[in-house]
Design a protein around this motif. Structure first.
Motif, short mmCIF file in Angstrom:
data_model
loop_
_atom_site.label_atom_id
_atom_site.label_comp_id
_atom_site.label_asym_id
_atom_site.label_seq_id
_atom_site.Cartn_x
_atom_site.Cartn_y
_atom_site.Cartn_z
N ILE A 43 9.92 -6.01 4.37
CA ILE A 43 8.54 -5.52 4.21
C ILE A 43 7.68 -6.59 3.55
N ARG A 44 8.18 -7.21 2.50
CA ARG A 44 7.42 -8.26 1.81
C ARG A 44 7.15 -9.44 2.74
N ARG A 45 8.10 -9.76 3.59
CA ARG A 45 7.92 -10.85 4.55
C ARG A 45 6.83 -10.51 5.55
N ILE A 46 6.83 -9.28 6.05
CA ILE A 46 5.81 -8.86 7.01
C ILE A 46 4.42 -8.91 6.38
N VAL A 47 4.31 -8.37 5.18
CA VAL A 47 3.01 -8.33 4.50
C VAL A 47 2.52 -9.75 4.22
N ALA A 48 3.42 -10.61 3.77
CA ALA A 48 3.02 -12.00 3.49
C ALA A 48 2.58 -12.70 4.77
N SER A 49 3.28 -12.45 5.86
CA SER A 49 2.94 -13.09 7.14
C SER A 49 1.61 -12.61 7.69
N ALA A 50 1.19 -11.40 7.29
CA ALA A 50 -0.08 -10.85 7.77
C ALA A 50 -1.29 -11.54 7.16
N LYS A 51 -1.09 -12.22 6.02
CA LYS A 51 -2.16 -13.00 5.37
C LYS A 51 -3.41 -12.14 5.13
N LEU A 52 -3.22 -11.07 4.39
CA LEU A 52 -4.31 -10.14 4.12
C LEU A 52 -5.14 -10.56 2.93
N ASP A 53 -6.44 -10.30 3.00
CA ASP A 53 -7.30 -10.46 1.84
C ASP A 53 -7.28 -9.17 1.04
N PRO A 54 -7.43 -9.25 -0.29
CA PRO A 54 -7.34 -8.04 -1.13
C PRO A 54 -8.39 -6.99 -0.83
N ASP A 55 -9.51 -7.37 -0.19
CA ASP A 55 -10.58 -6.41 0.07
C ASP A 55 -10.53 -5.81 1.47
N GLU A 56 -9.45 -6.06 2.21
CA GLU A 56 -9.38 -5.60 3.60
C GLU A 56 -8.99 -4.14 3.75
N THR A 57 -9.43 -3.58 4.87
CA THR A 57 -8.98 -2.26 5.32
C THR A 57 -7.98 -2.49 6.44
N VAL A 58 -6.76 -2.05 6.23
CA VAL A 58 -5.68 -2.30 7.18
C VAL A 58 -5.41 -1.04 7.99
N LEU A 59 -5.31 -1.21 9.28
CA LEU A 59 -4.90 -0.13 10.17
C LEU A 59 -3.40 -0.27 10.41
#
Length: 293
Positions: A43-59
């Motif tokens: 899970i941590r690998r997937i989230v890190a690979s997604a390169k999300l900004d802290p202010d994003e809305t994720v679907l």
């Protein structure tokens, strides 16, 4: 000595996943393509690979029992989770309240089929999901079409599907998913996930596909018209484009006229063309049709 602040928040492991499944009397089904991730490091690998900004809305599509949802809530401002299974959709807010009480208000759960949603209460900027293998490509294309706010994302799909999504012209796996994906932007493979991190374990590895939305193609043809050319070209991929596009154009001769006008060899095959060529073919047919200015 490790401080409390540096300890990563807990994620769902095999024990928690099976406890939740037993509580709900849920068993993963092939019909819904359910394979639950039971490894926190994955899970941590997937989230890190997604390169999300802290202010994003994720679907998130198909959150299941919430393995990935918790990781996404740690990385983004809001998660909109679309779940087709009523039991799982009803339980997810409670799971988040148990494991991330401070993030519970940042989760919105939608009970729906992802292929049918055309609006959401919050405009998503990223898509991150462990997608059911049987509908992965249609779901990604549907969401990119209906939610222009989606700028990037990372999806986990069957490894063979991942290869088809990212393939370029001339590659043996290049086809409809590759070309239609290129209409929206760029897709690249971001890694492979083994079978043993899922319950139940699938019979094939999973692949991570990262996408970035690009500018809308500048064309006089509509997306629907271009996609019709793509579908026709690959419906009989062994045939030359002159033959494969005969039904789409009205006859082999009309197909040849459109191909030559687009600067495409009528004896070529669809697997050799990039998205720009399919756009040119659609434009050429539209210009040749009676009544076109």
């Amino acid at each position: 000595m490790t401080s409390v602040e540096s300890t990563p928040p807990p994620l769902l492991g095999a024990t928690e996943i099976r406890r939740l499944a037993d509580e709900l009397d849920v068993r993963p089904t092939k019909t819904l393509g359910q394979n639950f991730v039971i490894d926190g490091n994955t899970i941590r690998r997937i989230v890190a690979s997604a390169k999300l900004d802290p202010d994003e809305t994720v679907l998130e599509v198909g959150p299941g029992l919430g393995s990935l949802t918790l990781g996404l809530l740690d990385a983004a401002a809001r998660v909109v989770a679309v779940e087709i299974d009523p039991k799982l959709a009803a339980r997810l807010p409670q799971t988040v309240s148990e494991f991330r009480p401070e993030k519970a208000q940042n989760l919105t759960v939608i009970l729906s089929d992802a292929l049918k949603i055309t609006e959401l209460p919050h405009a998503p900027t990223a898509l991150v999901a462990n997608l059911p293998y049987n509908v992965a490509v249609p779901v990604v294309l549907h969401l990119l079409e209906h939610f222009p706010s989606l700028q990037h994302g990372l999806v986990m799909v069957q490894d063979e599907v991942a290869d088809r999504m990212v393939a370029g012209p001339g590659n043996k796996t290049y086809g409809v998913p590759s070309v239609k994906g290129a209409w929206y932007g760029t897709m690249r493979k971001a890694g492979v996930i083994g079978m043993n991190v899922f319950w139940p374990a699938p019979k094939i590895n999973s692949g991570l596909v990262r996408f970035e939305r690009g500018p809308e193609p500048v064309t006089t043809a509509s997306r629907k018209e271009v996609f019709a050319v793509i579908d026709a070209a690959f419906a009989q991929r062994r045939k030359t484009l002159r033959a494969a596009l005969a039904g789409w154009a009205g006859s082999p001769a009309l197909a040849e006229v459109a191909l030559l006008a687009a600067g495409v060899d009528p004896q070529a095959r669809g697997e050799k063309l990039g998205i720009e060529s399919f756009i040119a073919i659609a434009e050429a047919k539209a210009l040749a049709e009676p009544g076109t200015p």
